[in-house]
Scaffold this active site. Structure first.
Site, PDB file in Angstrom:
ATOM      1  N   GLN A  98       0.828  -1.211   0.000  1.00 36.82           N
ATOM      2  CA  GLN A  98       0.000   0.000   0.000  1.00 36.82           C
ATOM      3  C   GLN A  98       0.867   1.269   0.000  1.00 36.82           C
ATOM      4  O   GLN A  98       1.773   1.401   0.819  1.00 36.82           O
ATOM      5  CB  GLN A  98      -0.882  -0.058   1.266  1.00 36.82           C
ATOM      6  N   HIS A 172       0.441  12.826   0.638  1.00 41.29           N
ATOM      7  CA  HIS A 172      -0.710  12.378   1.449  1.00 41.29           C
ATOM      8  C   HIS A 172      -0.856  13.261   2.686  1.00 41.29           C
ATOM      9  O   HIS A 172      -0.672  12.810   3.826  1.00 41.29           O
ATOM     10  CB  HIS A 172      -0.407  10.928   1.843  1.00 41.29           C
ATOM     11  N   GLU A 289      -5.038  14.896  -0.557  1.00 43.09           N
ATOM     12  CA  GLU A 289      -3.779  14.336  -1.065  1.00 43.09           C
ATOM     13  C   GLU A 289      -3.664  14.616  -2.555  1.00 43.09           C
ATOM     14  O   GLU A 289      -4.375  14.012  -3.354  1.00 43.09           O
ATOM     15  CB  GLU A 289      -3.771  12.823  -0.819  1.00 43.09           C
TER      16      GLU A 289
END
Ligand code: BG6
Length: 315
Positions: A98, A172, A289
């Protein structure tokens, strides 16, 4: 040495000492680089992941960025808060873990530093070449405090190998807010988005203001394009976070090479499942983000790509 020279030398020397101390002691629990400008704005970047941890635009102001009180700062950890760099993969969109390997990487080196900016650099290594994204690359990440106290970041990716590659990426950013229930995100009306909570179903944003009454996890893009006279001067678009309890607006300017923007808040149940986030911490942040996500970026050998984000706060 003449007085001016010696004063300059002293300033440079003391700023080096401050930075060395920050690097060795670690502000919080990470080795960091600290910057401060003449108007009292300051920021801290962890070398681990080239991760911006704090940014205060004015003297004695709290950081605008949220960092979880339960964040982990170990060499294998992704720090929960600040500005993690997702590269070369956003989320689960590929064979890597991820959000890719950059945010957990300890090999970031400082390429350049002066009193108001620091540039980090990451190149492919044995471990990245052994990953599911085995390409030869160089990422440069410039973090700067502007004279006005804004936070400006620029990310450059170069294909230093002999074969084409593709990537997705995002900055992010975790923005601190007083209360998520009186916070909205604006500037995305009319924009298409993939709703991750509905299996990526594509919808169109109907609202001027996105409000939060439950988990939100959406990839907007391409977002409306701004004009050439945006705050960082290169075809920027603006997204705004309105935080009523702090009585402030956070303005996010992004270059057109970051065509997308994720809006994420985990709400209660997801927070309860996250070991590095207190159960009620979802109330105090929203992630917006900026990134290149829906359409992967493709780079030919020796080709470069760059994108930037600038953030300011207004009352
Ligand atoms: C967001 C994703 O970018 O990051 C969410 O859209 C995800 O789906 C969130 O939950 C946090 O990811 P992680 O890996 O830091 O827990």
């Amino acid at each position: 040495m003449r007085p001016l020279q010696s004063a300059c030398a002293l300033t440079i020397f003391s700023s080096l000492i401050v930075n060395l101390l920050a690097m060795s002691q670690g502000a919080g629990q990470a080795a960091t680089v600290s910057l401060r400008n003449s108007v009292g704005s300051k920021l801290e970047v962890a070398k681990h992941g080239a991760h911006v941890l704090t940014w205060s635009p004015g003297v004695n102001e709290e950081s605008v960025l949220f960092v979880s009180p339960a964040a982990k700062f170990g060499p294998q950890d992704a720090i929960r808060g600040g500005i993690p760099i997702c590269f070369p993969q956003f989320g689960p969109r590929g064979a890597l873990e991820q959000h890719g390997f950059c945010r957990k990487n300890n090999d970031w080196a400082i390429a350049k530093q002066d009193e108001k900016s620091v540039e980090f650099e990451l190149k492919d290594s044995e471990s990245t070449r052994a990953s599911a994204w085995p390409h030869t690359f160089q990422v440069n990440y410039l973090v700067e405090l502007t004279d006005e106290g804004n936070l400006a970041t620029k990310m450059k990716v170069k294909n230093t190998g002999s074969e084409q590659f593709t990537f997705t990426c995002a900055l992010h950013t975790y923005f601190g807010v007083g209360d998520i229930s009186s916070t909205s995100v604006e500037g995305l009306r009319g924009c298409e988005y993939e709703d991750s909570l509905q299996g990526g179903k594509v919808l169109q944003e109907q609202e001027d203001a996105i409000r939060f009454e439950g988990e939100v996890d959406r990839v907007y893009g391409p977002t409306p394009q701004g004009d050439e006279s945006g705050e960082d001067g290169e075809g920027t678009a603006e997204i705004e976070i309105k935080d009523q309890s702090h009585k402030r607006r956070i303005c996010i300017f992004k270059s057109s090479s970051f065509p997308d923007a994720v809006v994420w808040n985990p709400w209660i149940e997801k927070s309860q499942k996250m070991a590095d986030l207190p159960d009620d911490a979802y109330k105090r942040f929203v992630c917006v983000e900026v990134g290149a996500i829906r359409q992967p970026v493709s780079l030919q050998p020796q080709q470069e790509w760059e994108a930037s984000q600038a953030i300011s706060v207004k009352s």
